[in-house]
Design an enzyme around this catalytic site. Structure first.
Site, PDB file in Angstrom:
ATOM      1  CD  GLN A   1      74.482 -22.994 105.239  1.00 18.25           C
ATOM      2  OE1 GLN A   1      73.436 -22.343 104.865  1.00 18.25           O
ATOM      3  NE2 GLN A   1      75.451 -22.885 104.840  1.00 18.25           N
TER       4      GLN A   1
ATOM      5  CE  LYS B   1      72.234 -19.327 102.958  1.00 14.63           C
ATOM      6  NZ  LYS B   1      72.569 -20.698 103.116  1.00 14.63           N
TER       7      LYS B   1
ATOM      8  CG  ASP C   1      70.587 -25.182  98.713  1.00 16.15           C
ATOM      9  OD1 ASP C   1      71.178 -24.116  98.230  1.00 16.15           O
ATOM     10  OD2 ASP C   1      70.620 -25.424  99.861  1.00 16.15           O
TER      11      ASP C   1
HETATM   12  N1  GUN Z   1      77.218 -24.492 102.392  1.00 14.92           N
HETATM   13  C1  GUN Z   1      77.778 -23.960 101.522  1.00 14.92           C
HETATM   14  N2  GUN Z   1      77.304 -23.428 100.401  1.00 14.92           N
HETATM   15  C2  GUN Z   1      75.978 -23.740 100.575  1.00 14.92           C
HETATM   16  C3  GUN Z   1      74.792 -23.604  99.740  1.00 14.92           C
HETATM   17  O1  GUN Z   1      74.852 -22.872  98.673  1.00 14.92           O
HETATM   18  N3  GUN Z   1      73.792 -23.925  99.962  1.00 14.92           N
HETATM   19  C4  GUN Z   1      73.763 -24.961 101.393  1.00 14.92           C
HETATM   20  N4  GUN Z   1      72.361 -25.321 101.602  1.00 14.92           N
HETATM   21  N5  GUN Z   1      74.661 -25.078 102.197  1.00 14.92           N
HETATM   22  C5  GUN Z   1      75.621 -24.579 101.733  1.00 14.92           C
END
Ligand code: GUN
Length: 297
Positions: free
Chosen positions: A99, A55, A122
């Protein structure tokens, strides 16, 4: 019957990231705004560490400032909420991503609820989930958004009346995916572990999105001939004789390509779309926070 088209999410995501980078340049040139994304990682889950590293790298390439916050496993919920408070009030931060999964001692819902909905890139805050459910514009979860882009690239913008089956009912993928397809006027069914006659349900679907986390579960004879099949699963298979462990989706790809019209592979299908949509959402959030019309992508 000819083999299904392999939907190349990697190539589509690269194009999307180029378009987002152009929008970031426009924001700087025309409004003197540099979008910023804060990524918070608690603990040292190896898969999460890789996602977070990617990211940050992709943010850099798109011209988005990234602020990484790596916290130890023993971080308290209070400490995490205090950090989010600070990010909520930091004008350099347009998007916040925590996350998941979080360590067991932290209440995930309390953390997601703390994020300013305007910075919730998100789309997991109940406010944004509610907006999506009621059809109001807002920030939409990245993975389902990426799936919808791939579906429209395959079938065109008008999905009206198509039968869609979403396999899985998570808050991250299944539920928002169903809401997005409903917003596109599909006839949507959500199937899950308690669904009876799963194969029959799947076989009626023009659009099949699988997000259950079970390797190769969807078989070729479950799929309607010509259907568009989107595989969200990323499952690590046990190591083979040479000790190598491969990734598999929720769909048996080898069987699906014999029946479907188009299928996403794993890896290289939905996966790359998630980060590209996160960058897109960061631009959307930065525009909305500054009363700038959100550019089409
Ligand atoms: N863990 C797995 N997929 C995601 C996601 O799309 N966003 C976040 N914040 N954590 C994740």
């Amino acid at each position: 019957m000819a083999e299904a088209k392999r939907i190349d999410g990697k190539v589509f995501a690269e194009g999307l990231r180029v378009r987002v980078a152009e929008q970031v340049r426009d924001l700087k040139e025309n409004h003197n705004i540099s979008p910023g994304l804060a990524v918070v990682l608690v603990g040292n889950d190896p898969a999460s560490e890789i996602y977070v590293r990617n990211k940050n790298k992709m943010c850099g390439e798109a011209g988005i400032k990234s602020f990484e916050h790596k916290l130890p496993d023993e971080t308290t919920q209070k400490e995490l909420l205090t950090l989010i408070d600070g990010l909520n009030s930091d004008p350099a931060v347009n998007g916040i991503l925590v996350q998941l999964p979080l360590p067991d001692h932290i209440d995930e819902q309390a953390v997601l609820a703390k994020i300013d909905p305007a910075k919730d890139v998100d789309g997991f805050h109940v406010f944004n989930a509610g907006k999506l459910a009621t059809g109001a514009p807002g920030l939409v979860p990245c993975t389902p958004l990426g799936c919808l882009m791939l579906i429209k690239d395959q079938l065109g913008d008008d999905l009206s009346g198509k039968r869609a089956l979403v396999l899985g009912r998570s808050n991250i993928v299944g539920k928002p995916m169903a809401a997005l397809l409903l917003r596109e006027h599909c006839t949507v069914t959500i199937a899950h572990s308690r669904t009876q006659d799963l194969a029959e349900e799947c076989a009626r679907a023009d659009i099949l999105v699988a997000a259950v986390g079970r390797a190769n579960m969807v078989k070729g004879n479950w799929i309607k001939p010509g259907a568009t099949v989107i595989d969200v699963g990323i499952n690590r298979l046990p190591p083979n004789d040479e000790g190598k462990s491969k990734l598999a989706g929720d769909v048996d790809y080898g069987e699906a390509v014999q029946v479907a019209g188009a299928v996403t592979p794993v890896p290289g299908g939905v996966g790359p779309m998630t980060i590209a949509c996160l960058l897109r959402n960061t631009v959307v959030a930065a525009c909305a926070q500054n009363d700038i019309e959100v550019p089409e992508v």
